[in-house]
Design a protein around this motif. Structure first.
Motif, PDB file in Angstrom:
ATOM      1  N   THR A  27      21.185  -5.039 -96.736  1.00  0.00           N
ATOM      2  CA  THR A  27      21.883  -5.078 -98.020  1.00  0.00           C
ATOM      3  C   THR A  27      23.239  -5.753 -97.837  1.00  0.00           C
ATOM      4  O   THR A  27      23.964  -5.473 -96.887  1.00  0.00           O
ATOM      5  CB  THR A  27      22.085  -3.650 -98.557  1.00  0.00           C
ATOM      6  N   GLU A  57      10.762  -9.734-102.731  1.00  0.00           N
ATOM      7  CA  GLU A  57      11.757  -8.757-102.328  1.00  0.00           C
ATOM      8  C   GLU A  57      11.712  -8.501-100.824  1.00  0.00           C
ATOM      9  O   GLU A  57      10.694  -8.719-100.171  1.00  0.00           O
ATOM     10  CB  GLU A  57      11.544  -7.436-103.083  1.00  0.00           C
ATOM     11  N   ASP A  90      15.062  -5.230-102.336  1.00  0.00           N
ATOM     12  CA  ASP A  90      15.919  -5.997-103.237  1.00  0.00           C
ATOM     13  C   ASP A  90      15.553  -7.466-103.109  1.00  0.00           C
ATOM     14  O   ASP A  90      14.869  -7.881-102.169  1.00  0.00           O
ATOM     15  CB  ASP A  90      17.393  -5.792-102.879  1.00  0.00           C
TER      16      ASP A  90
END
Length: 246
Positions: A58, A16, A26
């Motif tokens: 992101t 991640e 993430d």
């Protein structure tokens, strides 16, 4: 939890990345990596292959814009960077091009058929993993194809299961990717090339904050690009849709 399960959890956590804006962790697939080029220009690394220290964001246009506004890239990369104000749009174009390149590869692998009749035939045979509809195609063409998909699913005894439909690209983009003209409808067969393409489409849709199957009506028919106003998309597509429907 077994020892093996624990190892899998640790491996997932190790892979991640942390967003420099939201600070949320993430998987790399849900983020965009940026690097500083030798000339100091901030460069999107959408396939996470470029060397050097990376800054992860992101995969959403609004988050990339926020990172740019807050100068988060320079802080993370520990160096001054030159970033274009159009960075969020630049990333969108790169993700879109990545999708279309993947579609071209799926086509070369024999996983794509185009044309309303051929798509309906593939649906009847149950060999369709996803359907492509040109974003500028007519509503009538989309309606008829949806009906064909439902009839085919019912005939195969799987109820009215809806086949995944991708509506992210204009007809011209599909033409170029598939090497033919007037592509309004296409279908992709199951397999690795198709799954790779669909994964990229979902990433692009998430970046735009929409569904990969977004209805063409959500797009302004009067939108413009660097070449000036685009013609009404529905009017352009209707003759081709009628021809395919016959």
């Amino acid at each position: 939890m077994t020892k093996r399960d624990g190892e899998r959890v640790r491996e997932a956590e190790a892979s991640e990345r942390t967003c420099i804006v939201t600070r949320r962790r993430d998987a790399p697939e849900g983020m965009i990596r940026f690097v500083r080029a030798p000339d100091g220009v901030l460069t999107p690394d959408i396939r996470s292959r470029l060397p050097g220290r990376g800054a992860w964001v992101t995969a959403r246009a609004d988050v990339v814009a926020e990172a740019l506004k807050k100068r988060a890239f320079a802080r993370q990369l520990k160096a001054e960077v030159s970033a274009s104000p159009s960075l969020p749009a630049d990333v969108d174009r790169l993700l879109e091009a990545d999708c279309l390149q993947s579609l071209a590869m799926a086509n070369k692998a024999g996983a794509v058929v185009a044309g309303f009749g051929k798509v309906c035939e593939a649906l009847e045979k149950g060999v369709v993993a996803a359907v492509l509809e040109a974003r500028d195609g007519s509503a009538e063409g989309r309606r008829k194809l949806a009906q064909a998909a439902r009839r085919a699913a019912t005939a195969r005894g799987v109820g009215e299961r809806v086949t995944e439909t991708i509506s992210l690209f204009d007809s011209l983009q599909l033409d170029l990717a598939l090497g033919r003209t007037n592509v309004i409808h296409a279908a992709l067969a199951p397999g690795g090339p198709t799954q790779a393409f669909l994964a990229r489409c979902r990433r692009l849709a998430a970046y735009r904050g929409e569904s990969a199957a977004a209805d063409a009506q959500n797009h302004d028919s009067e939108r413009t690009d660097e070449f000036g106003p685009l013609k009404d998309a529905t009017e352009q597509a209707q003759p081709e849709d009628r021809k395919l429907d016959e």
